[in-house]
Design a protein around this motif. Sequence first.
Motif, mmCIF file in Angstrom:
data_model
loop_
_atom_site.group_PDB
_atom_site.id
_atom_site.type_symbol
_atom_site.label_atom_id
_atom_site.label_comp_id
_atom_site.label_asym_id
_atom_site.label_seq_id
_atom_site.Cartn_x
_atom_site.Cartn_y
_atom_site.Cartn_z
ATOM 1 N N LEU A 1 49.363 -67.844 -9.260
ATOM 2 C CA LEU A 1 49.705 -67.068 -10.491
ATOM 3 C C LEU A 1 48.868 -67.139 -11.696
ATOM 4 C CD1 LEU A 1 52.245 -65.490 -11.792
ATOM 5 C CD2 LEU A 1 52.846 -67.575 -12.806
ATOM 6 N N VAL A 2 48.580 -68.435 -11.892
ATOM 7 C CA VAL A 2 47.491 -68.570 -13.185
ATOM 8 C C VAL A 2 46.259 -67.928 -12.784
ATOM 9 C CG1 VAL A 2 46.554 -70.526 -14.594
ATOM 10 C CG2 VAL A 2 49.021 -70.569 -14.031
ATOM 11 N N TYR A 3 45.838 -68.242 -11.623
ATOM 12 C CA TYR A 3 44.494 -67.707 -11.284
ATOM 13 C C TYR A 3 44.395 -66.239 -11.739
ATOM 14 C CZ TYR A 3 40.948 -65.804 -8.259
ATOM 15 O OH TYR A 3 39.871 -65.163 -7.581
ATOM 16 N N ILE B 1 56.654 -69.126 -17.316
ATOM 17 C CA ILE B 1 57.858 -69.735 -17.726
ATOM 18 C C ILE B 1 58.854 -68.907 -16.586
ATOM 19 C CG2 ILE B 1 59.842 -69.267 -19.278
ATOM 20 C CD1 ILE B 1 57.513 -69.633 -21.621
ATOM 21 N N VAL B 2 58.566 -67.653 -16.452
ATOM 22 C CA VAL B 2 59.472 -66.841 -15.488
ATOM 23 C C VAL B 2 59.396 -67.374 -14.136
ATOM 24 C CG1 VAL B 2 59.651 -64.756 -14.049
ATOM 25 C CG2 VAL B 2 59.478 -64.748 -16.721
ATOM 26 N N ARG B 3 58.293 -67.679 -13.357
ATOM 27 C CA ARG B 3 57.896 -68.349 -12.303
ATOM 28 C C ARG B 3 58.659 -69.747 -11.929
ATOM 29 N NH1 ARG B 3 58.329 -68.943 -8.231
ATOM 30 N NH2 ARG B 3 57.332 -68.954 -6.312
ATOM 31 N N MET C 1 62.759 -73.185 -9.728
ATOM 32 C CA MET C 1 63.624 -74.086 -9.956
ATOM 33 C C MET C 1 64.879 -73.870 -8.633
ATOM 34 S SD MET C 1 63.070 -76.460 -12.319
ATOM 35 C CE MET C 1 64.450 -77.091 -13.197
ATOM 36 N N GLY C 2 65.362 -72.667 -8.798
ATOM 37 C CA GLY C 2 66.225 -72.442 -7.783
ATOM 38 C C GLY C 2 65.687 -72.431 -6.242
ATOM 39 N N GLY D 1 65.961 -66.547 -14.448
ATOM 40 C CA GLY D 1 64.651 -66.208 -14.191
ATOM 41 C C GLY D 1 64.609 -64.677 -14.115
ATOM 42 N N ASP D 2 65.496 -63.785 -13.693
ATOM 43 C CA ASP D 2 65.681 -62.436 -13.587
ATOM 44 C C ASP D 2 65.727 -61.964 -15.099
ATOM 45 O OD1 ASP D 2 65.402 -62.126 -10.996
ATOM 46 O OD2 ASP D 2 67.467 -61.312 -10.603
#
Lengths: 287, 334, 349
Positions: free
Chosen positions: A160-162, A201-203, A208-209, A268-269
Amino acid sequence: MEMFRFIVRKLVEDRVALLGVILIMALIIAAIAAPVFSTFPEDVADFHPKNRLLEPDSMFWFGTDRMGSDIYSRILFGARITITIAVVAIGASVLIGVPIGLVAGYYHGWFSEMLMRVSDIFLAVPQIVLAIAIAQTLGPSIENVILALSATYWPFWARLVYAETRSIQNEVFVEASIALGASPFRVMVMHVLPNISSSIIVRTTIGMGGTILTAATLGFLGLGAPAPSPEWGRMISESREFLPEAWWYATAPGIAIFLVVMGFNLLGDGLRDILDPRIRRSVHRDK
Amino acid sequence: MKLLVLVLNRFFWFFPTVVGLMVITFTISHIIPADPVAFLAGDNASNEQIEALRRQLGLDQPMHIQLWRYLIDLTQGNFGNSLYTLRPISDDLSSRLPATLELTFMSVLVSAALGIPLGVISAVRRNSPLDHFLRIFTVSGLAIASFWFAILLQLLFAMDLGWTPLQGRSSGWGPEHITGFFVIDSLLTWNMEELRLSLSHMILPVMTLAYPAMATIVRFTRAGVLNAMNSNYVLYEEAMGFPRRVIIWKYVLRNALIGTVTQIGLIFGILIANAVVVEAVFDWPGLGYYAVQSILMSDYNAIMGFTFVAGVIFIIVNLIVDISHGFIDPRESR
Amino acid sequence: MISNLLRVHDLRVSFATEAGIAHVLDRVDFTIAKGEIVGLVGESGCGKTTLARTILGVLPENSARIDSGVVEFEGENLLDKPSEELSDKIRGRAITFIPQDPFSSFNPVFTIGTQIMELMKWKSPARDDPYYANSASRFWNGYPSTRYEADKGRVLELLREVQLPEPEAILAKYPHEVSGGQRQRLMIAMALLPEPKMIIADEPTTALDVTIQAQILHLLRTLARERDVAVLFTTHDLGTTYEICDRVTVMYAGQEMETAPSDGFFNTPSHPYTRDLLQSLPSREHGIKGIPGDIPALISPPGGCRFHPRCTAASERCSVERPDHTQISERHNVRCFHPVAHKSVGAAS
């Protein structure tokens, strides 16, 4: 701070995401105040063969298990295990994945290519399968579950960060700070990271879930904390011998897992809905 | 031409990825344990036995030679022997593979057959009661622990109502072995009794596996359809008076499915992962059940074999998805 | 008196937006005669696309509302008709559409041939021909095979007429494989294939290269003229309007201001806005001259004539009352209390 207030205001408006927050708060309160709220706090370790497998009633709200322990109290203490595993494993994954993604995204060269290929290989195996292999090798304990989960989940953040770093790196503000002679470290931490934090943050919230589900699965397979730990997955696994008579045995832990994972998914959604337009507004992307 | 490059590129990366996977399992099995031999030999082995085993397995060699031999072994399908069945692990895995594949394919089929239409309807009737219900339904599907859901289904349908078998793959002998897929074999031998048995045994495991997969498909299809309905080509098709059902079920759906198909790889991952616990709950004699038995026996060679095979299946599925994406989306292909 | 093919009267349309209700069309009157080419001119956001979409009946369902008015086509109010009937009989048959952006208006994952033949399946004039009614269906899709062949012949013929090379080859291609100009020629062909009475062309050339804009517009004009098809042509480009339109209606902030035959429009503009608009065109005498002030927000638009805050001729009355039509000459109407006296005003050069 301004962004934090913005998120909170939007979350209060979005009832579904707010429900997620409430569920997560309930988990945290349950974990912290487990000794206060539980009706039989000592039952986490003690057992009372006389009370074995009792149906839910006014004394044992969720019934008792094969050791005669109060399931309600065990669920509350189990929340501590759940939250510890999720927070530490995800925290470690973020700490490993984000720097790797930043470096691989910022520099162009064989080293970046290699880093991303390695994370691709990790992503090429279903997470739980890899986690099973690692947890089995290390032996059943909470620490090893955390290790196994961190070792398998970091590539999600690296990927993601990439991608996000690559997409903003030609932005004016990044190019400008490079032109002004800022060091690569400074550019990454002061300019790139804040701009991609929403996606992280979203990811992380949704992660976590997923992590809680995987951890519970490991517990169910006997790879988590050893007995008599009140780990929720393990409790469901124990219940199988006593079905269908002890129908309540698996019910409470299953619902607990469901509600907590649901809480993180809903939040998250909601966060994605809130943060996505903001990302588009503050960071202009070419194509 | 572009398609050919894409296919070649994907194939080119297939082999390094598989080797990478081997390196990961090697690391887990040979480097992480303090003494892999003691680990392998079990708790009751004497020191002499351990040393003998060490030489026999070549674990006294330098690490790079061990890695090389490990790669050669795995390439030849040699995973060692199972402590649980005492047979070569590769034989165990290959005899159990059809059971798992049958379960997963059936689940993909069911989840796509239900999930795609539901996703479309959910998008078309946005914010209707049905859409809200489907939202709750899909969010739940992604939050429910599949081992728990499996147990609930068993409690209700098998134990309480007695409508379905509790566990196993067939209560008879199973159809004559041709492909190892019971449904296909019973059709090939026209054994209707076995077909009925295998299908009825499949109901609960497939429900368990298909639910989260379906939830994912509904969400992606819905998002894809909504995205497509906001496009200029749908405005054009509406302005030119194409029938609404043709616009939605042909023109919009085809565009939305491009996104959904790429998710099949992800879904397959969820299915394989969940198959481990679902097979354990339903005593389904596939790879997952084998893996759980191996966990109980601390049979770590078997677990590595399972990890490797599950990984390779997953890599192949993603390869197929990538390539078929090139065929489905004309913008990728020429 | 020329009979009107389309008559829009007192049309008010509003949109629900996050900031509030936007009154996008305000009491709009508009007509188009059989075979007439009318330009609908105005700045972006003036409501011309909304007017086009209202006539077609494809306003966004969730956010748009028609508050009042009639849209009469051949004497029947389209706003009263059930949407199935509009979709089946009007859209794509009697009235066809040429979109603004030929790049994104083709479905990217189907060949051009599939999309054209889909149009023909539902909208071909031969669909009502009893000759084809009982012929066997083609494959599984309910398209009679003899009609398919006949329709395909017509398609190829028309593709040649819009000057597309190798029509057979183009049908087999995907939209992204042909150029923008070719795509817009295809759109013109698709608009003509159902043999409509009217074509609504929504800024059909803005997405194209300047060099091919003129070609496309002249092609559209020629083909429409040959077939006696009316064209409603929205644009913000006054130059092309003058070249291809019989008549021009100018809109400002959701109100139509003036309607005139092209010559009258450019030589004797009667509405102060039209005059200012024409003066804002670059010319040798005075360079570029803008209109002072800004386009009003449509959430809380000025009352009366929406141009009055920027108008040099405005009086008290203009801010409370929407002027009715004043006839300047035959087919030349202006909605202004203080129309410009006809002297020599800078014409479009």
